[in-house]
Design a protein around this motif. Structure first.
Motif, PDB file in Angstrom:
ATOM      1  N   THR A  75       0.919  -1.039  -0.038  1.00  0.00           N
ATOM      2  CA  THR A  75      -0.269   0.084  -0.549  1.00  0.00           C
ATOM      3  C   THR A  75       0.577   1.247   0.077  1.00  0.00           C
ATOM      4  O   THR A  75       2.018   1.494   1.107  1.00  0.00           O
ATOM      5  CB  THR A  75      -0.928  -0.063   1.594  1.00  0.00           C
ATOM      6  OG1 THR A  75       0.009  -0.109   2.719  1.00  0.00           O
ATOM      7  CG2 THR A  75      -2.146  -1.312   1.171  1.00  0.00           C
ATOM      8  N   THR A  76       1.055   1.832  -1.301  1.00  0.00           N
ATOM      9  CA  THR A  76       1.813   3.075  -1.458  1.00  0.00           C
ATOM     10  C   THR A  76       1.489   4.782  -1.326  1.00  0.00           C
ATOM     11  O   THR A  76       2.269   5.059  -1.538  1.00  0.00           O
ATOM     12  CB  THR A  76       2.288   2.978  -3.076  1.00  0.00           C
ATOM     13  OG1 THR A  76       1.358   3.438  -3.794  1.00  0.00           O
ATOM     14  CG2 THR A  76       1.933   1.389  -3.007  1.00  0.00           C
ATOM     15  N   SER A  77       0.892   4.287  -0.277  1.00  0.00           N
ATOM     16  CA  SER A  77       0.660   6.464   0.591  1.00  0.00           C
ATOM     17  C   SER A  77       0.910   6.384   1.981  1.00  0.00           C
ATOM     18  O   SER A  77      -0.378   5.293   2.537  1.00  0.00           O
ATOM     19  CB  SER A  77      -0.045   6.639   0.072  1.00  0.00           C
ATOM     20  OG  SER A  77      -0.325   8.243  -0.230  1.00  0.00           O
ATOM     21  N   PHE A  78       0.580   7.433   2.521  1.00  0.00           N
ATOM     22  CA  PHE A  78       1.370   7.558   3.726  1.00  0.00           C
ATOM     23  C   PHE A  78      -0.194   7.148   4.850  1.00  0.00           C
ATOM     24  O   PHE A  78      -0.415   6.817   5.877  1.00  0.00           O
ATOM     25  CB  PHE A  78       1.482   8.784   4.201  1.00  0.00           C
ATOM     26  CG  PHE A  78       1.057   9.243   5.802  1.00  0.00           C
ATOM     27  CD1 PHE A  78       2.216   8.788   6.561  1.00  0.00           C
ATOM     28  CD2 PHE A  78       0.277  10.039   5.928  1.00  0.00           C
ATOM     29  CE1 PHE A  78       2.300   9.335   7.882  1.00  0.00           C
ATOM     30  CE2 PHE A  78       0.514  10.272   7.890  1.00  0.00           C
ATOM     31  CZ  PHE A  78       1.615   9.544   8.246  1.00  0.00           C
ATOM     32  N   GLY A  79      -1.349   8.116   4.421  1.00  0.00           N
ATOM     33  CA  GLY A  79      -2.972   7.722   4.336  1.00  0.00           C
ATOM     34  C   GLY A  79      -3.294   6.177   4.000  1.00  0.00           C
ATOM     35  O   GLY A  79      -4.492   6.178   4.725  1.00  0.00           O
ATOM     36  N   TYR A  80      -2.425   5.166   3.938  1.00  0.00           N
ATOM     37  CA  TYR A  80      -3.124   4.086   4.172  1.00  0.00           C
ATOM     38  C   TYR A  80      -2.324   3.178   5.115  1.00  0.00           C
ATOM     39  O   TYR A  80      -3.295   2.127   5.211  1.00  0.00           O
ATOM     40  CB  TYR A  80      -2.608   3.117   2.289  1.00  0.00           C
ATOM     41  CG  TYR A  80      -3.445   3.823   1.512  1.00  0.00           C
ATOM     42  CD1 TYR A  80      -3.865   4.387   1.013  1.00  0.00           C
ATOM     43  CD2 TYR A  80      -2.327   3.638   0.377  1.00  0.00           C
ATOM     44  CE1 TYR A  80      -4.535   4.841  -0.245  1.00  0.00           C
ATOM     45  CE2 TYR A  80      -2.758   3.785  -1.392  1.00  0.00           C
ATOM     46  CZ  TYR A  80      -3.972   4.651  -1.445  1.00  0.00           C
ATOM     47  OH  TYR A  80      -4.189   4.723  -2.850  1.00  0.00           O
ATOM     48  N   MET A  81      -2.196   3.748   6.269  1.00  0.00           N
ATOM     49  CA  MET A  81      -1.632   3.222   6.830  1.00  0.00           C
ATOM     50  C   MET A  81      -2.634   2.491   7.727  1.00  0.00           C
ATOM     51  O   MET A  81      -2.268   1.187   8.378  1.00  0.00           O
ATOM     52  CB  MET A  81      -1.030   3.937   7.907  1.00  0.00           C
ATOM     53  CG  MET A  81       0.373   3.347   9.251  1.00  0.00           C
ATOM     54  SD  MET A  81       1.485   4.724   9.652  1.00  0.00           S
ATOM     55  CE  MET A  81       0.201   6.129  10.365  1.00  0.00           C
ATOM     56  N   ASN A  82      -3.839   3.354   8.499  1.00  0.00           N
ATOM     57  CA  ASN A  82      -4.109   2.821   9.075  1.00  0.00           C
ATOM     58  C   ASN A  82      -5.183   1.476   8.794  1.00  0.00           C
ATOM     59  O   ASN A  82      -5.844   0.705   9.155  1.00  0.00           O
ATOM     60  CB  ASN A  82      -5.537   3.664  10.438  1.00  0.00           C
ATOM     61  CG  ASN A  82      -4.249   4.669  10.788  1.00  0.00           C
ATOM     62  OD1 ASN A  82      -3.687   4.065  11.588  1.00  0.00           O
ATOM     63  ND2 ASN A  82      -5.055   6.033  11.462  1.00  0.00           N
ATOM     64  N   ALA A  83      -5.451   1.856   8.153  1.00  0.00           N
ATOM     65  CA  ALA A  83      -6.442   0.762   6.490  1.00  0.00           C
ATOM     66  C   ALA A  83      -5.547  -0.517   6.963  1.00  0.00           C
ATOM     67  O   ALA A  83      -6.008  -1.946   7.153  1.00  0.00           O
ATOM     68  CB  ALA A  83      -7.057   1.260   5.862  1.00  0.00           C
TER      69      ALA A  83
END
Length: 358
Positions: free
Chosen positions: A93-101
């Motif tokens: 998952t290649t972007s910072f905002g995907y971390m929690n998901a």
């Protein structure tokens, strides 16, 4: 009596017995989640080029797929779970905002390996990776500090997360290393990829006196404005020189291919272990594109000397003395900022104008 083995061999040679079927191992299915389109010419494009390199290197051992333009939020979890349901055993998952998901899905699917770009959370089946692209931002800054006539630099920023703040600061520090008069103006567009907003921000910065611009966004719009206005800018994440050959001074690019290939090999071999990986110029994860011939020799020399030091591991951009906007010492002379500070960076260095959005 003829030996049974010889009988079988004779029959097989005569075509009476069919050869036993061979079953090839199932390929490792690998899924990628992209925040932008694969044709953005920047961040997502660089990841997808690495995905293609992975396919070329490992051939039938892997089968990759991707989902592009995935918003950072609840929709990301749905996409990640769909990739799991489709049988992917390795998911990037290649972007910072995907971390929690990503973390949430990883907790419920222990048989799948998850890697998240630019984050800081880990679990047994969930690791993180990022490039030290701020090293490239620092090198961009050296050229900017040498090329500017107004001593005013511009920066088009996406979201106020530590990785973007690091790049703004590194760009400014690099410029100040060759030109102490530098100041940097920042415009936040609250998007990773929005060519119209990026163009508007670049036009505003030029109107405010910036004659060299950098970006932490994914389209070539900033460069195109620079070429139209007769100023300079840099590619970001990939070489963007074809969009604005006169304005493009160089580009700090990401090469994720080695990491993706090595990770897939480790998962295939059953040797993968969770953790954090960060690569810069030394590791070949960050690379600089060709420097524009318009750059004078003394600027190229300063650029190449510092690039060599970064590649050798003898220099780190966030080494003191470094002051924040108020003039307070953040790192004394010779003190290198630790990774934990870089991962949570939330201040502007002296010379950056304005404030970080909340």
């Amino acid at each position: 009596m003829m030996n049974r083995r010889k009988v079988l061999a004779t029959l097989a040679a005569a075509g009476v017995l069919a050869a036993a079927p061979s079953f090839a191992a199932e390929p490792l299915k690998i899924g990628f989640v992209y925040v932008g389109p694969v044709g953005d010419a920047g961040w997502t494009y660089a990841h997808d080029q690495a995905r293609l390199a992975l396919e070329k290197e490992l051939g039938a051992k892997v089968k990759t797929s991707y989902v592009e333009n995935v918003p950072e939020g609840a929709d990301a979890e749905r996409v990640i779970r769909k990739l799991v349901a489709e049988g992917n055993k390795l998911i990037f998952t290649t972007s910072f905002g995907y971390m929690n998901a990503t973390e949430k899905v990883a907790r419920t699917t222990p048989g799948v390996t998850f890697l998240h770009a630019t984050g800081f959370k880990n679990a047994k089946n969930f690791g993180t990776y990022e490039s030290r692209l701020y090293e490239g931002a620092y090198l961009n800054g050296i050229l900017a500090g040498k090329m500017t006539k107004s001593n005013t630099l511009g920066f088009i920023a996406s979201f106020p997360v530590p990785e973007v703040i690091r790049n703004i600061n590194a760009y400014t520090l690099g410029a100040q290393s060759v030109n102490p008069k530098i100041k940097t103006k920042v415009i936040w567009v609250n998007s990773w990829y929005d060519p119209a907003k990026e163009r508007q921000a670049a036009e505003t910065l030029v109107a405010q006196g910036a004659d060299v611009m950098a970006q932490n966004t994914d389209s070539p719009a900033t460069l195109q404005v620079a070429q139209e206005k007769g100023v300079y800018a840099f590619g970001w994440d990939s070489d963007m020189s074809k969009f604005a050959p006169k304005a493009h001074l160089t580009a700090a690019t990401n090469d994720w291919s080695g990491y993706y290939i090595d990770t897939a090999k480790a998962v295939l071999a059953g040797t993968w272990k969770t953790g954090e990986y960060r690569g810069g110029l030394k590791e070949g994860m960050v690379k600089m594109s060709k420097v524009n011939a318009v750059v004078p020799a003394d600027a190229v020399k300063a650029f190449e000397e510092k690039k060599a030091a970064l590649q050798a591991g003898t220099f780190a951009p966030f080494t003191g003395p470094i002051k924040d906007q108020s003039g307070a010492i953040k790192y004394a002379a010779g003190v290198k900022a630790p990774d934990k500070d870089l991962l949570g960076m939330n201040f502007y260095v002296q010379g950056v104008e304005g404030s970080i959005p909340k």
